[in-house]
Design a protein around this motif. Structure first.
Motif, mmCIF file in Angstrom:
data_model
loop_
_atom_site.group_PDB
_atom_site.id
_atom_site.type_symbol
_atom_site.label_atom_id
_atom_site.label_comp_id
_atom_site.label_asym_id
_atom_site.label_seq_id
_atom_site.Cartn_x
_atom_site.Cartn_y
_atom_site.Cartn_z
ATOM 1 N N GLU A 27 0.843 -1.192 0.000
ATOM 2 C CA GLU A 27 0.000 0.000 0.000
ATOM 3 C C GLU A 27 0.882 1.246 0.000
ATOM 4 O OE1 GLU A 27 -3.835 0.478 2.437
ATOM 5 O OE2 GLU A 27 -2.331 1.518 3.634
ATOM 6 N N LEU A 54 -6.260 11.793 -5.890
ATOM 7 C CA LEU A 54 -6.445 10.341 -5.955
ATOM 8 C C LEU A 54 -5.852 9.762 -7.243
ATOM 9 C CD1 LEU A 54 -10.030 10.123 -4.434
ATOM 10 C CD2 LEU A 54 -7.855 9.541 -3.332
ATOM 11 N N MET A 58 -2.685 7.076 -7.421
ATOM 12 C CA MET A 58 -2.870 5.818 -8.153
ATOM 13 C C MET A 58 -1.875 5.690 -9.302
ATOM 14 S SD MET A 58 -6.966 4.979 -8.074
ATOM 15 C CE MET A 58 -7.551 6.578 -8.621
ATOM 16 N N THR A 91 -3.992 10.353 1.681
ATOM 17 C CA THR A 91 -4.498 9.398 0.692
ATOM 18 C C THR A 91 -3.796 8.055 0.855
ATOM 19 O OG1 THR A 91 -2.899 10.075 -0.993
ATOM 20 C CG2 THR A 91 -5.028 11.229 -0.970
ATOM 21 N N LYS A 92 -4.534 6.998 0.538
ATOM 22 C CA LYS A 92 -4.004 5.632 0.590
ATOM 23 C C LYS A 92 -4.417 4.920 -0.693
ATOM 24 C CE LYS A 92 -4.415 5.543 5.580
ATOM 25 N NZ LYS A 92 -4.867 4.854 6.756
ATOM 26 N N CYS A 93 -3.564 4.001 -1.134
ATOM 27 C CA CYS A 93 -3.802 3.336 -2.409
ATOM 28 C C CYS A 93 -3.311 1.897 -2.359
ATOM 29 C CB CYS A 93 -3.047 4.123 -3.488
ATOM 30 S SG CYS A 93 -3.311 3.534 -5.142
ATOM 31 N N ARG A 94 -4.039 1.017 -3.077
ATOM 32 C CA ARG A 94 -3.678 -0.399 -3.122
ATOM 33 C C ARG A 94 -4.281 -1.037 -4.376
ATOM 34 N NH1 ARG A 94 -7.713 0.824 -0.148
ATOM 35 N NH2 ARG A 94 -6.541 1.438 1.674
ATOM 36 N N ILE A 105 -7.121 -0.580 -9.415
ATOM 37 C CA ILE A 105 -6.563 0.097 -8.246
ATOM 38 C C ILE A 105 -7.659 0.855 -7.516
ATOM 39 C CG2 ILE A 105 -4.868 1.830 -7.513
ATOM 40 C CD1 ILE A 105 -3.273 1.146 -10.043
ATOM 41 N N GLU A 106 -7.532 0.930 -6.191
ATOM 42 C CA GLU A 106 -8.460 1.744 -5.404
ATOM 43 C C GLU A 106 -7.666 2.690 -4.516
ATOM 44 O OE1 GLU A 106 -10.926 -0.694 -2.901
ATOM 45 O OE2 GLU A 106 -9.225 -1.550 -1.845
ATOM 46 N N SER A 107 -8.278 3.839 -4.243
ATOM 47 C CA SER A 107 -7.635 4.816 -3.370
ATOM 48 C C SER A 107 -8.687 5.497 -2.511
ATOM 49 C CB SER A 107 -6.855 5.849 -4.183
ATOM 50 O OG SER A 107 -7.721 6.556 -5.035
ATOM 51 N N ARG A 118 -13.577 8.215 -2.153
ATOM 52 C CA ARG A 118 -13.036 6.901 -2.524
ATOM 53 C C ARG A 118 -13.036 6.838 -4.050
ATOM 54 N NH1 ARG A 118 -16.744 3.275 -0.184
ATOM 55 N NH2 ARG A 118 -15.588 3.618 1.722
ATOM 56 N N THR A 120 -11.888 4.358 -7.627
ATOM 57 C CA THR A 120 -11.364 3.160 -8.264
ATOM 58 C C THR A 120 -10.979 3.538 -9.685
ATOM 59 O OG1 THR A 120 -13.568 2.440 -8.963
ATOM 60 C CG2 THR A 120 -12.717 1.533 -6.894
#
Length: 129
Positions: A27, A54, A58, A91-94, A105-107, A118, A120
């Motif tokens: 992540e 976002l 990503m 922000t976070k992304c995975r 990918i989603e963030s 949120r 995608t």
């Protein structure tokens, strides 16, 4: 993982900083600064600016988590869950799924420990030039 060498100009405009890669969870986390110049007439951050944050995380994630292979956004969907104020946005992304040619990918964007938005997206992996 060294990400700071490949930051696009938009990253700096959005006030991106404090880049953290979590190897265990695969992540990426990046902090941004939402400026007053990013606001709409109501005084909250314009959705497009949150979407840009976002998309930025990503894009960086797609490149670095996929062995530095360039990738481009095919589509991006964002859900806005609450107003975002001027200030720090975390922000976070995975990955949702990592394919050979398509990356799902989603963030998330957080402010004051509350989920603001949120997103995608699907990225297409490009051939090396």
């Amino acid at each position: 993982m060294q990400i700071s060498q490949t930051l696009p100009p938009i990253h700096r405009l959005l006030g991106g900083h404090n880049i953290q890669w979590n190897d265990d969870q695969h992540e990426l986390e990046i902090h941004y600064i939402a400026l007053e110049s990013f606001t709409n007439p109501r005084g909250t951050v314009e959705g497009g600016m949150i979407c840009a944050m976002l998309d930025d995380i990503m894009g960086l994630f797609a490149y670095h988590a996929n062995q530095q292979q360039p990738a481009t956004t095919i589509n991006l969907t964002t859900d806005f869950l609450r107003p975002c104020l001027v200030g720090l946005v975390v922000t976070k992304c995975r990955f949702i799924k990592q394919g050979k040619s398509i990356l799902n990918i989603e963030s998330e964007a957080w402010q004051n420990h509350k989920l603001v938005a949120r997103s995608t997206a699907n990225f297409m992996v490009l051939a090396h030039a």
